[in-house]
Write an enzyme that holds these catalytic residues in place. Structure first.
Site, PDB file in Angstrom:
ATOM      1  N   GLN A  80      93.627  47.666  75.036  1.00 57.91           N
ATOM      2  CA  GLN A  80      93.763  48.066  73.641  1.00 57.91           C
ATOM      3  C   GLN A  80      94.677  49.266  73.466  1.00 57.91           C
ATOM      4  O   GLN A  80      95.060  49.610  72.344  1.00 57.91           O
ATOM      5  CB  GLN A  80      92.390  48.389  73.051  1.00 57.91           C
ATOM      6  CG  GLN A  80      91.736  49.640  73.637  1.00 57.91           C
ATOM      7  CD  GLN A  80      90.311  49.814  73.156  1.00 57.91           C
ATOM      8  OE1 GLN A  80      89.401  49.127  73.622  1.00 57.91           O
ATOM      9  NE2 GLN A  80      90.110  50.738  72.228  1.00 57.91           N
ATOM     10  N   CYS A  86      88.468  48.012  70.095  1.00 61.33           N
ATOM     11  CA  CYS A  86      87.619  47.456  71.152  1.00 61.33           C
ATOM     12  C   CYS A  86      86.740  46.312  70.652  1.00 61.33           C
ATOM     13  O   CYS A  86      86.530  45.319  71.356  1.00 61.33           O
ATOM     14  CB  CYS A  86      86.755  48.552  71.768  1.00 61.33           C
ATOM     15  SG  CYS A  86      85.653  49.373  70.584  1.00 61.33           S
ATOM     16  N   HIS A 379      81.671  52.106  71.227  1.00 61.79           N
ATOM     17  CA  HIS A 379      82.587  51.218  71.944  1.00 61.79           C
ATOM     18  C   HIS A 379      81.931  49.856  72.117  1.00 61.79           C
ATOM     19  O   HIS A 379      80.706  49.762  72.277  1.00 61.79           O
ATOM     20  CB  HIS A 379      82.913  51.822  73.319  1.00 61.79           C
ATOM     21  CG  HIS A 379      84.042  51.164  74.044  1.00 61.79           C
ATOM     22  ND1 HIS A 379      85.279  50.946  73.492  1.00 61.79           N
ATOM     23  CD2 HIS A 379      84.125  50.688  75.316  1.00 61.79           C
ATOM     24  CE1 HIS A 379      86.081  50.371  74.375  1.00 61.79           C
ATOM     25  NE2 HIS A 379      85.397  50.187  75.494  1.00 61.79           N
ATOM     26  N   ASN A 400      85.921  45.625  80.291  1.00 62.20           N
ATOM     27  CA  ASN A 400      86.397  46.623  79.344  1.00 62.20           C
ATOM     28  C   ASN A 400      87.769  46.204  78.826  1.00 62.20           C
ATOM     29  O   ASN A 400      88.333  45.209  79.275  1.00 62.20           O
ATOM     30  CB  ASN A 400      86.460  47.999  80.022  1.00 62.20           C
ATOM     31  CG  ASN A 400      86.275  49.136  79.055  1.00 62.20           C
ATOM     32  OD1 ASN A 400      86.498  48.993  77.850  1.00 62.20           O
ATOM     33  ND2 ASN A 400      85.880  50.290  79.558  1.00 62.20           N
TER      34      ASN A 400
END
Length: 458
Positions: A80, A86, A379, A400
């Site tokens: 990102q 996210c 997040h 992630n």
């Protein structure tokens, strides 16, 4: 009597248990510190080395295994970059699991830029509607100030991602690739904030004057300005995709023209309507099994509201485990910063002993952290693996969206105790819920104020 009153000069003076910080008190504090040789040693280290390096439990950090008994990922992570997308990355990463199977390709990405473009456009429209809805309130009203302060961030929630997908579909990354501003949203966002805040003041004035015609014209003009800024920064979103690709077996496929809605339908396996966001709100006044929503939290006018089902974190873990064991990754939201070693890509609730280092009481339970603003969702990511021993979860593998530099080429490892303390949201198929919880989804939700911590955006 209060502990603090204002003197004639407006300065605070103490009249209760607290007392002014006098020169004598300050001198005593300095003398006490200087007399402790351990504190002097700690000071010598902390002024030269990151405090994290001193507080970390090295043995714990190096003993946390990164293997899991059930692992789904065999693809590369996304990135990102300098944006707060996210939640969209995690949602599109979930969708791409089905897409890569249908397409026969290992590494495929939907366009995150396309999704953000329409989120920003819709969110601007949602903001203007919220400003008009609250136009009878004063400018110093808490809600009005909250709306003005939080306008046009990058963060979002699961339901907001679903709203975008259902209205606008999705396209492959090649159809609307990243731009400088999609990967680094700061300047674009600041321009949009100024535009919308100025517009909000104009709309409030026109509303007060009762000029309906000018109000409608001004709203349309502001939205045209937003559209222009977004299109300049992010590019023009495609109305159709002329789709052709080569799969991993080197076979060429010429599909033809697809709309974004057709592309999403054809290359995903998830029925978005069947997924629910489970939240762990630890505050006792919000009963487990109840539904929650947050006023003025959304992005698409007329779409489904953000809805949470409040459950115990143990149940959220159980359902997430079941999904992964059965082959489906899980979108989740957490407070990402505490007890994390970013470079190593690990989380454990006991990684750092700041209390011992500072000789101060710092510990709070999850409820206390939420109540005082110490913790909230910050997040969103994707659970792609879990380690299970004798039916119990021990650790989790996490995809992630920070690129490949950290952890295992961008995949992180989460200790099970960290899940308990810092995970707030888990998205699962409604079919995994008990009949009682499925029935609870139909109940009228508790409406939380716009600034409630459960409205925090990932």
């Amino acid at each position: 009597m209060t502990a603090e009153t204002l003197g004639a000069s407006g300065a605070a003076t103490q009249t209760g248990a607290a007392a002014s910080l006098t020169a004598a008190r300050l001198s005593a504090l300095h003398e006490s510190f200087a007399a402790d040789p351990v504190l002097k040693q700690k000071q010598n280290a902390i002024v030269r080395v990151s405090v994290d390096e001193l507080a970390i439990d090295h043995q714990l950090a190096t003993s946390l295994s990164t293997t899991v008994s059930h692992r789904l990922d065999d693809w590369k992570v996304t990135n990102q970059k300098k944006s707060g997308r996210c939640w969209l990355f995690a949602a599109l990463n979930l969708l791409r699991c089905g897409a890569k199977e249908i397409l026969g390709v290992r590494d495929f990405e939907f366009s995150q830029n396309y999704a953000m473009y329409f989120d920003k456009l819709e969110r601007a429209n949602y903001f203007l509607a919220s400003i008009l809805d609250s136009a009878e309130r004063g400018e110093d009203d808490r809600l009005v100030q909250y709306l003005l302060q939080t306008v046009m961030g990058d963060g979002g929630q699961w339901n907001m991602a679903v709203n975008i997908f259902q209205k606008y579909g999705a396209v492959p990354k090649s159809a609307m690739p990243e731009t400088e501003s999609s990967s680094n949203t700061g300047r674009m966002n600041s321009v949009l904030r100024s535009l919308l805040r100025r517009g909000a003041l104009e709309l409030r004035t026109l509303h007060r004057d009762g000029d309906a015609a000018r109000l409608e014209d001004a709203t349309a003009r502001i939205m045209a300005d937003v559209h222009r800024v977004l299109t300049l920064h992010l590019g023009t979103p495609p109305a159709t995709v002329d789709w052709e690709y080569t799969d991993d077996a080197k076979a060429f496929h010429r599909v033809g023209i697809l709309t974004p809605q057709q592309f999403l339908s054809r290359y995903t396996t998830i029925d978005l309507d069947q997924y629910v966001c489970l939240v762990d709100d630890p505050r006792t006044e919000h009963a487990k099994g109840s539904t929650l929503t947050v006023e003025y939290l959304g992005n698409v006018l007329g779409a489904e509201q953000v809805l949470y089902l409040n459950v115990d974190i143990g149940l959220a873990k159980q359902l997430a485990k079941e999904a992964i064991v059965e082959g489906e990754p899980v979108w989740f939201g957490c407070d990402v910063g505490p007890h994390m070693v970013r470079g190593d890509g690990i989380w454990d609730g006991h990684l750092y002993d700041y209390a011992g280092l500072y000789a101060a009481q710092l510990a709070m339970d999850k409820e206390a952290r939420v109540r005082c603003g110490e913790s909230a969702m910050t997040h969103a990511m994707l659970l792609t693996g879990v380690d299970v021993l004798d039916g119990a979860t021990r650790r989790w593998r996490v995809e992630n969206s920070w690129g490949e530099e950290a952890g295992d080429k961008g995949f992180f490892t989460m200790a099970d105790n960290w899940f308990d303390e810092y995970v707030f949201e888990v998205v699962v198929n409604k079919s995994r819920l008990s009949p009682e919880l499925q029935q609870a989804l139909a109940a009228e939700p508790i409406v939380l104020p716009a600034w409630d911590p459960m409205g925090a955006l990932a």
